[in-house]
Design a protein around this motif. Structure first.
Motif, mmCIF file in Angstrom:
data_model
loop_
_atom_site.group_PDB
_atom_site.id
_atom_site.type_symbol
_atom_site.label_atom_id
_atom_site.label_comp_id
_atom_site.label_asym_id
_atom_site.label_seq_id
_atom_site.Cartn_x
_atom_site.Cartn_y
_atom_site.Cartn_z
ATOM 1 N N UNK A 26 23.082 -7.619 -8.742
ATOM 2 C CA UNK A 26 21.790 -7.289 -9.332
ATOM 3 C C UNK A 26 21.794 -7.677 -10.813
ATOM 4 N N UNK A 27 20.657 -8.080 -11.324
ATOM 5 C CA UNK A 27 20.488 -8.443 -12.736
ATOM 6 C C UNK A 27 19.267 -7.716 -13.295
ATOM 7 N N UNK A 28 19.175 -7.592 -14.614
ATOM 8 C CA UNK A 28 18.010 -6.917 -15.202
ATOM 9 C C UNK A 28 16.780 -7.805 -15.291
ATOM 10 N N UNK A 29 16.915 -9.061 -14.868
ATOM 11 C CA UNK A 29 15.773 -9.985 -14.913
ATOM 12 C C UNK A 29 15.328 -10.287 -13.493
ATOM 13 N N UNK A 30 14.233 -9.678 -13.091
ATOM 14 C CA UNK A 30 13.669 -9.908 -11.762
ATOM 15 C C UNK A 30 12.172 -9.613 -11.819
ATOM 16 N N UNK A 31 11.352 -10.411 -11.152
ATOM 17 C CA UNK A 31 9.886 -10.233 -11.208
ATOM 18 C C UNK A 31 9.414 -9.127 -10.285
ATOM 19 N N UNK A 32 9.689 -7.888 -10.672
ATOM 20 C CA UNK A 32 9.409 -6.750 -9.788
ATOM 21 C C UNK A 32 8.004 -6.184 -9.949
ATOM 22 N N UNK A 33 7.235 -6.682 -10.900
ATOM 23 C CA UNK A 33 5.945 -6.057 -11.213
ATOM 24 C C UNK A 33 5.002 -5.998 -10.013
ATOM 25 N N UNK A 34 4.906 -7.064 -9.244
ATOM 26 C CA UNK A 34 3.964 -7.086 -8.116
ATOM 27 C C UNK A 34 4.353 -6.115 -7.007
ATOM 28 N N UNK A 35 5.592 -6.139 -6.498
ATOM 29 C CA UNK A 35 5.932 -5.149 -5.467
ATOM 30 C C UNK A 35 5.869 -3.714 -5.982
ATOM 31 N N UNK A 36 6.229 -3.497 -7.235
ATOM 32 C CA UNK A 36 6.117 -2.153 -7.805
ATOM 33 C C UNK A 36 4.656 -1.706 -7.799
ATOM 34 N N UNK A 37 3.769 -2.589 -8.189
ATOM 35 C CA UNK A 37 2.340 -2.258 -8.216
ATOM 36 C C UNK A 37 1.811 -1.947 -6.813
ATOM 37 N N UNK A 38 2.298 -2.677 -5.821
ATOM 38 C CA UNK A 38 1.855 -2.426 -4.444
ATOM 39 C C UNK A 38 2.319 -1.045 -3.971
ATOM 40 N N UNK A 39 3.559 -0.703 -4.262
ATOM 41 C CA UNK A 39 4.064 0.612 -3.871
ATOM 42 C C UNK A 39 3.307 1.724 -4.592
ATOM 43 N N UNK A 40 3.044 1.534 -5.864
ATOM 44 C CA UNK A 40 2.323 2.557 -6.628
ATOM 45 C C UNK A 40 0.903 2.724 -6.083
ATOM 46 N N UNK A 41 0.276 1.630 -5.695
ATOM 47 C CA UNK A 41 -1.060 1.722 -5.111
ATOM 48 C C UNK A 41 -1.031 2.530 -3.814
ATOM 49 N N UNK A 42 -0.014 2.329 -2.990
ATOM 50 C CA UNK A 42 0.121 3.098 -1.754
ATOM 51 C C UNK A 42 0.326 4.580 -2.060
ATOM 52 N N UNK A 43 1.144 4.861 -3.070
ATOM 53 C CA UNK A 43 1.377 6.252 -3.453
ATOM 54 C C UNK A 43 0.088 6.904 -3.935
ATOM 55 N N UNK A 44 -0.685 6.195 -4.725
ATOM 56 C CA UNK A 44 -1.948 6.742 -5.226
ATOM 57 C C UNK A 44 -2.923 7.023 -4.088
ATOM 58 N N UNK A 45 -2.920 6.164 -3.081
ATOM 59 C CA UNK A 45 -3.787 6.396 -1.925
ATOM 60 C C UNK A 45 -3.413 7.691 -1.217
ATOM 61 N N UNK A 46 -2.120 7.944 -1.110
ATOM 62 C CA UNK A 46 -1.670 9.154 -0.415
ATOM 63 C C UNK A 46 -2.072 10.412 -1.178
ATOM 64 N N UNK A 47 -1.831 10.437 -2.488
ATOM 65 C CA UNK A 47 -2.118 11.661 -3.242
ATOM 66 C C UNK A 47 -3.606 11.801 -3.571
ATOM 67 N N UNK A 48 -4.382 10.739 -3.332
ATOM 68 C CA UNK A 48 -5.831 10.869 -3.467
ATOM 69 C C UNK A 48 -6.397 11.658 -2.297
ATOM 70 N N UNK A 49 -5.703 11.633 -1.171
ATOM 71 C CA UNK A 49 -6.165 12.319 0.036
ATOM 72 C C UNK A 49 -5.496 13.672 0.229
ATOM 73 N N UNK A 50 -4.246 13.780 -0.212
ATOM 74 C CA UNK A 50 -3.461 15.007 0.002
ATOM 75 C C UNK A 50 -2.601 15.284 -1.219
#
Length: 223
Positions: A26-50
């Motif tokens: 593993x290295x500290x340089x990786x383009x993680x912004x897009x998958x992180x944003x997708x996961x966060x969007x899923x989390x927000x959907x869950x807590x918006x309902x429950x």
């Protein structure tokens, strides 16, 4: 390196389901912004309902914390703490691509995930009750000793790498820019825990393979 649970853990928490990944390169340089944003969007959907406290994944950990003698509203599992922060602040802080990915996935699945620097582990790692003499280092560098009977992640030098099980990770072995080898541990206790943890690990494996294509990723068998 062996990751295991003390026999009393399986006895007292038979509903526990866990999967463990070992990541080398593993290295500290990786383009993680897009998958992180997708996961966060899923989390927000869950807590918006429950509310996060009503999610079955979180309720199961609250019951486990109660069984450990901890107040569930005082000590929350990592995934509940992340969801609370996401609900209050709208986002999660960026630390390291791997940490960011694991935190976002943990929030999306409401399942605690620990990302540990393997080079900071002495020998094998076991989830077990504390003796009380183990050394735990906070993120601020302070030294603490877990309470007797408290469930911790402990290595062979009696260093605690997590306190109160899925509640508080050690600053000593947290994934940072120096990290090249990491251990990823996902744990759940709700009714569909085994299926959901397997799905979470499969998702992480796919995402990590894309972000760190030169890294080696293997699953650690947990006895």
């Amino acid at each position: 390196m062996l990751f295991s649970y003390a026999p009393c853990i399986h006895r007292d928490f038979p509903e526990l389901a866990s999967r463990v990944l070992r990541l080398e390169g593993v290295t500290p340089a990786a383009p993680a912004a897009d998958p992180v944003a997708r996961f966060i969007a899923l989390a927000k959907q869950r807590i918006a309902l429950t509310a996060e406290s009503d999610l079955p994944e979180i309720q199961a950990w609250r019951r486990a914390f109660g069984k450990m003698g901890l107040k569930p509203t005082q000590y929350r599992c990592a995934s509940e703490a992340l969801l609370r922060r996401l609900r209050k602040e709208g986002d999660l802080p960026s630390v390291h691509p791997l940490v960011d990915l694991c935190n976002a996935a943990s929030a999306a699945f409401a399942i605690p995930i620990a990302a540990i620097d393997l080079d900071r582990i002495d020998g094998n790692l076991q989830v077990r009750p504390a003796i009380g003499t183990e050394i735990y280092e906070t993120f601020a560098g302070d030294i603490e000793h877990p309470e007797v009977g408290e469930i911790i992640f402990a290595d062979e030098s009696d260093r605690a790498h997590a306190r109160r099980w899925a509640n508080r990770q050690s600053g000593h072995s947290a994934v940072m820019d120096r990290t090249t080898h990491a251990l990823i541990v996902a744990e759940a206790m709700h009714d569909t825990a085994a299926t959901d943890v397997a799905r979470l690990i499969a998702t992480l494996r796919t995402t990590i393979s894309v972000l760190w294509p030169c890294a080696t990723l293997t699953e650690v068998q947990v006895p």
